[in-house]
Design a protein around this motif. Structure first.
Motif, mmCIF file in Angstrom:
data_model
loop_
_atom_site.group_PDB
_atom_site.id
_atom_site.type_symbol
_atom_site.label_atom_id
_atom_site.label_comp_id
_atom_site.label_asym_id
_atom_site.label_seq_id
_atom_site.Cartn_x
_atom_site.Cartn_y
_atom_site.Cartn_z
ATOM 1 N N HIS A 120 31.226 -10.043 14.702
ATOM 2 C CA HIS A 120 30.089 -10.983 14.585
ATOM 3 C C HIS A 120 30.674 -12.414 14.718
ATOM 4 C CE1 HIS A 120 26.048 -12.325 12.692
ATOM 5 N NE2 HIS A 120 26.168 -12.615 13.952
ATOM 6 N N VAL A 180 18.808 -4.799 8.565
ATOM 7 C CA VAL A 180 19.092 -6.159 8.318
ATOM 8 C C VAL A 180 17.865 -6.901 8.042
ATOM 9 C CG1 VAL A 180 20.541 -8.218 9.247
ATOM 10 C CG2 VAL A 180 21.349 -6.005 9.430
ATOM 11 N N TYR A 191 24.216 -9.562 22.750
ATOM 12 C CA TYR A 191 25.050 -8.076 22.534
ATOM 13 C C TYR A 191 26.248 -7.855 23.686
ATOM 14 C CZ TYR A 191 20.912 -7.540 19.337
ATOM 15 O OH TYR A 191 20.117 -7.452 18.214
ATOM 16 N N ARG A 217 20.401 -2.811 17.641
ATOM 17 C CA ARG A 217 19.150 -3.412 17.746
ATOM 18 C C ARG A 217 18.132 -2.611 16.668
ATOM 19 N NH1 ARG A 217 17.300 -7.324 21.488
ATOM 20 N NH2 ARG A 217 18.812 -7.515 23.192
ATOM 21 N N LEU A 234 19.657 -3.605 13.343
ATOM 22 C CA LEU A 234 19.216 -5.078 12.919
ATOM 23 C C LEU A 234 17.856 -5.158 12.324
ATOM 24 C CD1 LEU A 234 20.230 -8.062 12.962
ATOM 25 C CD2 LEU A 234 19.132 -8.294 15.064
ATOM 26 N N THR A 235 16.995 -4.410 13.280
ATOM 27 C CA THR A 235 15.522 -4.730 12.560
ATOM 28 C C THR A 235 15.229 -3.502 11.624
ATOM 29 O OG1 THR A 235 14.663 -2.851 14.400
ATOM 30 C CG2 THR A 235 14.733 -5.233 15.140
ATOM 31 N N ALA A 243 27.493 -0.752 9.774
ATOM 32 C CA ALA A 243 26.472 -0.869 11.130
ATOM 33 C C ALA A 243 26.966 0.611 11.847
ATOM 34 C CB ALA A 243 26.878 -1.998 11.968
ATOM 35 N N HIS A 281 16.670 -13.257 15.872
ATOM 36 C CA HIS A 281 16.511 -12.051 16.543
ATOM 37 C C HIS A 281 14.952 -12.297 17.404
ATOM 38 C CE1 HIS A 281 15.367 -7.782 17.548
ATOM 39 N NE2 HIS A 281 14.196 -8.370 16.815
ATOM 40 N N ALA A 299 18.820 -13.622 9.911
ATOM 41 C CA ALA A 299 18.710 -12.812 10.947
ATOM 42 C C ALA A 299 17.482 -12.922 11.774
ATOM 43 C CB ALA A 299 19.332 -11.373 10.729
#
Length: 196
Positions: free
Chosen positions: A148, A29, A49, A22, A25-26, A142, A42, A38
Motif C-alpha cells: 500500500h 476496513v 488498484y 474492494r 475494504l468496504t 487482506a 474510497h 479510508a
C-alpha cells in the motif's frame, strides 16, 4: 511449461483481485472503521488498484516503483493512494515480510523517502510475538499480499485532522476482540469473498 490443473484454478486475475480487495475494504476496513481515513478516499474514488499477477516476485519491486511514479504523476485529488496486490505470489507471510523490507529500502534508494510510505497487508499477517490465531492480526489481513503506497502529505493531513491517531490501533484491537474469530470469518473478506 505446463501448469498443474490445480495451479490454473488457483490463479487469480486482476478483476477478481480488485473485486475482493474492494469487498475487504468496504466490509472490514471501512465497515469496522479500522482506518478512519479510508472512507473518504474510497468514496471520492481516489484509491488506485493495481495487480501484479506473475507467480513469482521477481518483477514485483519494479512494479511497485512504477506504481510509485504513477501515483506521484497524478494529483492527489485524482489518485491519493495505491494498493498493489500480488495474488499469485508470496503466499508465505515470512517471505512477504522480508520482501516488504527490501521494497521499503528500494523505495528509499529511488528517492521516495519522506514522500511515500509503504504499508503492507497479507492473508496470514502476524504481528511479532503474537499467535497465528490472535484476532489482532486481522487488522493487517487482506485477501492477498498487498503493498500500500501512501503519500506522506496525505498521511500528515489525515493525522492532523484526527487528534487521537495514536489510539486507532488500540481501538481496532478492541473492535476485533469484540467481533471474535467467528465474526471476522462471517465478514467473508478473504480470497473470493466478493463473488460469494
Amino acid at each position: 511449461m505446463t501448469l498443474h490443473p490445480d495451479a490454473i484454478a488457483a490463479t487469480i486475475d486482476a478483476v477478481q483481485a480488485e473485486a475482493d480487495m474492494r469487498h475487504w475494504l468496504t466490509r472490514a476496513v471501512i465497515g469496522l472503521n479500522l482506518c478512519p481515513f479510508a472512507k473518504a478516499v474510497h468514496v471520492k474514488g481516489q484509491i488506485h488498484y493495481a495487480s501484479y499477477l506473475p507467480a513469482d516476485e521477481a518483477g514485483l519491486i519494479e512494479a511497485l516503483l512504477d506504481e510509485a511514479q504513477a501515483l506521484l504523476a497524478c494529483d492527489a485529488s485524482q489518485r491519493d493512494t495505491t494498493l498493489l496486490m500480488a495474488p499469485n505470489t508470496l503466499a508465505d507471510f515470512l517471505d512477504f515480510n522480508d520482501f516488504t523490507g527490501r521494497a521499503e529500502r528500494r523505495l528509499a534508494r529511488a528517492g521516495y523517502d519522506g514522500v511515500l510510505q509503504l504499508a503492507s497487508f497479507h492473508p496470514r499477517f502476524q504481528f511479532g510475538g503474537s499467535a497465528p490465531d490472535d484476532i489482532a492480526n486481522a487488522t493487517n489481513r487482506a485477501p492477498y499480499p498487498t503493498l500500500h503506497l501512501l503519500r506522506e502529505d496525505s498521511v500528515s493531513r489525515a493525522v492532523d485532522a484526527f487528534p487521537e491517531a495514536d489510539a486507532i490501533f488500540e481501538r481496532n484491537i478492541e473492535v476485533l476482540e469484540a467481533l471474535g474469530a467467528e465474526g471476522w470469518t462471517a465478514l467473508d473478506v478473504g480470497r473470493g469473498g466478493a463473488s460469494r
